[in-house]
Design a protein around this motif. Structure first.
Motif, short mmCIF file in Angstrom:
data_model
loop_
_atom_site.label_atom_id
_atom_site.label_comp_id
_atom_site.label_asym_id
_atom_site.label_seq_id
_atom_site.Cartn_x
_atom_site.Cartn_y
_atom_site.Cartn_z
N GLU B 34 -0.70 -0.61 -10.23
CA GLU B 34 -1.52 0.42 -10.87
C GLU B 34 -2.91 0.58 -10.28
O GLU B 34 -3.60 1.54 -10.56
N ASP B 35 -3.31 -0.40 -9.44
CA ASP B 35 -4.68 -0.30 -8.93
C ASP B 35 -4.76 0.38 -7.56
O ASP B 35 -5.80 0.35 -6.92
N ILE B 36 -3.70 1.00 -7.11
CA ILE B 36 -3.73 1.65 -5.80
C ILE B 36 -4.61 2.90 -5.83
O ILE B 36 -4.54 3.70 -6.76
N GLU B 37 -5.46 3.01 -4.79
CA GLU B 37 -6.34 4.19 -4.72
C GLU B 37 -5.75 5.25 -3.81
O GLU B 37 -5.82 6.43 -4.09
N ILE B 38 -5.23 4.80 -2.66
CA ILE B 38 -4.75 5.73 -1.64
C ILE B 38 -3.26 5.49 -1.39
O ILE B 38 -2.85 4.35 -1.19
N TYR B 39 -2.51 6.56 -1.42
CA TYR B 39 -1.08 6.46 -1.11
C TYR B 39 -0.78 7.16 0.20
O TYR B 39 -1.41 8.16 0.55
N VAL B 40 0.24 6.63 0.89
CA VAL B 40 0.77 7.30 2.07
C VAL B 40 2.25 7.52 1.80
O VAL B 40 2.93 6.62 1.30
N SER B 41 2.74 8.71 2.09
CA SER B 41 4.18 8.90 1.93
C SER B 41 4.77 9.63 3.12
O SER B 41 4.10 10.40 3.81
N ALA B 42 6.03 9.34 3.40
CA ALA B 42 6.77 10.05 4.43
C ALA B 42 7.92 10.77 3.73
O ALA B 42 8.62 10.17 2.92
N LYS B 43 8.05 12.08 4.04
CA LYS B 43 9.10 12.85 3.40
C LYS B 43 10.00 13.48 4.42
O LYS B 43 9.56 13.89 5.49
N GLU B 44 11.27 13.57 4.06
CA GLU B 44 12.22 14.29 4.89
C GLU B 44 13.08 15.11 3.94
O GLU B 44 13.60 14.55 2.96
N ASP B 45 13.24 16.36 4.20
CA ASP B 45 13.98 17.26 3.29
C ASP B 45 13.49 17.11 1.85
O ASP B 45 14.30 16.97 0.92
N GLU B 46 12.18 17.07 1.68
CA GLU B 46 11.59 16.98 0.34
C GLU B 46 11.87 15.64 -0.37
O GLU B 46 11.56 15.49 -1.55
N GLN B 47 12.49 14.71 0.33
CA GLN B 47 12.74 13.41 -0.27
C GLN B 47 11.78 12.38 0.33
O GLN B 47 11.61 12.36 1.54
N ILE B 48 11.23 11.52 -0.53
CA ILE B 48 10.40 10.43 0.01
C ILE B 48 11.32 9.43 0.69
O ILE B 48 12.33 9.01 0.13
N ILE B 49 10.94 9.05 1.92
CA ILE B 49 11.76 8.06 2.62
C ILE B 49 10.96 6.81 2.98
O ILE B 49 11.53 5.82 3.42
N ALA B 50 9.64 6.86 2.81
CA ALA B 50 8.82 5.68 3.03
C ALA B 50 7.47 5.87 2.33
O ALA B 50 7.02 7.00 2.14
N CYS B 51 6.83 4.77 1.96
CA CYS B 51 5.51 4.89 1.35
C CYS B 51 4.72 3.60 1.50
O CYS B 51 5.25 2.58 1.96
N GLY B 52 3.46 3.66 1.13
CA GLY B 52 2.60 2.49 1.14
C GLY B 52 1.33 2.81 0.35
O GLY B 52 1.03 3.98 0.11
N GLY B 53 0.60 1.76 -0.05
CA GLY B 53 -0.61 1.99 -0.84
C GLY B 53 -1.75 1.09 -0.41
O GLY B 53 -1.53 0.01 0.15
N LEU B 54 -2.97 1.55 -0.65
CA LEU B 54 -4.17 0.78 -0.36
C LEU B 54 -4.96 0.61 -1.65
O LEU B 54 -5.26 1.59 -2.34
N SER B 55 -5.29 -0.64 -1.97
CA SER B 55 -6.09 -0.94 -3.15
C SER B 55 -7.21 -1.86 -2.72
O SER B 55 -6.97 -3.01 -2.41
N GLY B 56 -8.43 -1.34 -2.66
CA GLY B 56 -9.52 -2.15 -2.13
C GLY B 56 -9.21 -2.53 -0.70
O GLY B 56 -8.99 -1.66 0.14
N LYS B 57 -9.14 -3.83 -0.43
CA LYS B 57 -8.80 -4.25 0.94
C LYS B 57 -7.37 -4.79 1.01
O LYS B 57 -7.04 -5.57 1.89
N ILE B 58 -6.55 -4.35 0.08
CA ILE B 58 -5.18 -4.86 0.02
C ILE B 58 -4.16 -3.76 0.23
O ILE B 58 -4.21 -2.71 -0.43
N LEU B 59 -3.24 -4.00 1.16
CA LEU B 59 -2.14 -3.07 1.41
C LEU B 59 -0.93 -3.54 0.62
O LEU B 59 -0.59 -4.73 0.68
N LYS B 60 -0.31 -2.62 -0.11
CA LYS B 60 0.87 -3.06 -0.87
C LYS B 60 1.80 -1.90 -1.17
O LYS B 60 1.51 -0.76 -0.81
N CYS B 61 2.88 -2.20 -1.86
CA CYS B 61 3.90 -1.20 -2.19
C CYS B 61 4.37 -0.47 -0.92
O CYS B 61 4.54 0.75 -0.93
N ILE B 62 4.58 -1.23 0.14
CA ILE B 62 5.03 -0.64 1.39
C ILE B 62 6.56 -0.72 1.42
O ILE B 62 7.13 -1.80 1.29
N ALA B 63 7.20 0.44 1.56
CA ALA B 63 8.66 0.45 1.49
C ALA B 63 9.23 1.56 2.35
O ALA B 63 8.61 2.60 2.56
#
Lengths: 97, 342
Positions: B34-63
């Motif tokens: 819940e503390d993620i500030e910035i999200y990155v997402s990759a989409k193909e055909d309107e579907q998310i196929i990858a993502c990641g998040g930045l919270s402070g100096k921590i990278l997480k929720c990378i999939a």
């Protein structure tokens, strides 16, 4: 000489590219991670030093994460990272580079 | 025809897109932090196929979606995340992921700090942990019982003072770590100052500034929202393993002292985990004895920092004076005069 007073970065982690981050330092410090380090590690470091010298930079910390980039890619990424970190009035003479 | 992959970056205020990320993470069995500030997402055909998040100096929720793995998408996601961090002048970074992805992230310049079974791992892109340990080694003291305490002391009460005094009595030397993260009501600078004043009567103690490696937003992000009862058990375990495998050996710590926790379920649970993990005999690390010291009470109520904060709010200063040392009281009254609690 040009002083590096803030951070700069350029590039990506994609194959055949390089991600470079620079920050202020007391002297020249190069940290290299490369997928071709055993083969080209020394060449990459020599290239970095050459670019720094041409841009008249005597102190900077350079972190390089290389994914097998060719020479000119590394050169361009490093120059870009440096330009992004320089003050506006501190731009180099392109004809010399 | 090959469809195109679109990368984009957005922040946590974009609720609609965050919800989509949550659905994607659910599908790969990851929890949205819940503390993620910035999200990155990759989409193909309107579907998310990858993502990641930045919270402070921590990278997480990378999939990355299972059917898209092995195409190097993760490197692009990581490039976006690193750029997002660098653009905010955050250079020294941490990363949470699952241990099975270790080699992916090593390729991105990160290396392992600690893993917990096959569940979770923490990495960093610096060598700060080693530097920190090298500095701790210089502060090592000899003796039979080398005690330790980790406290937030938000703020320092008579309860804390009792715990430290008791622990010092039972130790040849006592190392006290103060949680450094400025995420509590009282600032780090004030908290450590009050601790130092409150333990000035003890001669066998070192008061250490905490670090990223001891109950911090990196090792234990949910600690700082524990009032919401959402402490992540895995984060607690990871934090304890970092303590056991890295910090404690550097100082030769043999014991860890904690106060009993009658009220807060979350803290009590942490204490139970502490016993399980620190006292466990394992290859590669020495067990650390966990000693629970009963809390002292005033007027049949255990003294706690949360009680102090409640009394401050209610302006019950006379009652407050009964449960904090004079040094803390003096500080609090100055704060009150300066209008901090109005």
């Amino acid at each position: 000489m040009a002083d590096i007073t803030s951070c700069g970065h350029a590039g990506t982690l994609e194959s055949s590219d390089v991600l470079i981050h620079i920050e202020p330092s007391q002297d020249i410090e190069i940290n290299l991670i490369s997928s071709v380090e055993e083969l080209y590690g020394d060449d990459i470091k020599a290239l970095v030093l050459e670019v720094l010298e041409k841009m008249n930079i005597k102190a900077v910390k350079v972190d390089i994460n290389d994914k097998g980039a060719l020479d000119y890619v590394i050169k361009a990424r490093l120059q870009t990272a440096i330009l992004r970190a320089l003050e506006d009035g501190d731009k180099p003479d392109w004809s010399l580079l | 025809m090959k469809s195109e992959i679109q990368f984009s970056q957005f922040d946590s205020t974009n609720i609609r897109r965050v919800r989509k990320i949550k659905e994607f993470l659910d599908s790969v069995e990851l929890e949205l932090s819940e503390d993620i500030e910035i999200y990155v997402s990759a989409k193909e055909d309107e579907q998310i196929i990858a993502c990641g998040g930045l919270s402070g100096k921590i990278l997480k929720c990378i999939a990355v979606a299972p059917h898209k793995r092995g195409e190097g998408l993760i490197l692009t996601v990581m490039t976006y995340l690193l750029n997002a961090a660098y653009n905010r002048d955050r250079k020294e970074l941490f990363l949470f992921s699952k241990p099975k992805y270790l080699s992916f992230f090593e390729e991105c310049g990160f290396h392992l700090i600690q893993r917990y079974e096959n569940e979770i791992m923490l990495m960093e892109n610096t060598h700060n942990l080693q530097e920190y340990k090298d500095n701790l080694i210089k502060l090592k003291k000899d003796g039979g019982v080398i005690g330790s305490i980790v406290m937030n002391a938000n703020p320092f009460t008579l309860g804390h003072q009792h715990l430290v005094t008791e622990a010092a009595k039972r130790s040849s030397w006592l190392h006290l770590f103060v949680v450094k993260e400025d995420a509590s009501e009282f600032k780090f600078k004030d908290r450590i100052d009050l601790i130092k004043k409150g333990v000035a009567h003890l001669k066998n103690i070192t008061v250490h500034e905490g670090s990223d490696y001891i109950i911090s937003k990196a090792t234990f992000p949910t600690y700082f929202i524990k009032d919401k009862g959402k402490v992540n058990d895995l984060h607690a375990k990871l934090d304890l393993y970092i303590y056991k495998n890295h910090l404690a050996p550097a100082l030769g710590i043999t014991h860890r002292f904690v106060g009993t926790e009658p009220y807060c379920k979350v803290t009590n649970n942490y204490n139970q985990n502490m016993k399980k993990i620190l006292e466990k005999e394992e290859a590669g690390s020495k067990p650390i004895k966990v000693v629970e010291i009963p809390r002292i009470e005033f007027a049949q109520k255990a003294i706690s920092a949360s009680r102090v904060r409640a009394l401050l709010k209610e302006e019950k200063y006379e009652e407050l004076a009964n449960i904090v040392p004079p040094t803390t009281m003096e500080f609090l009254m100055k704060e009150v005069v300066n209008g901090r609690y109005n």
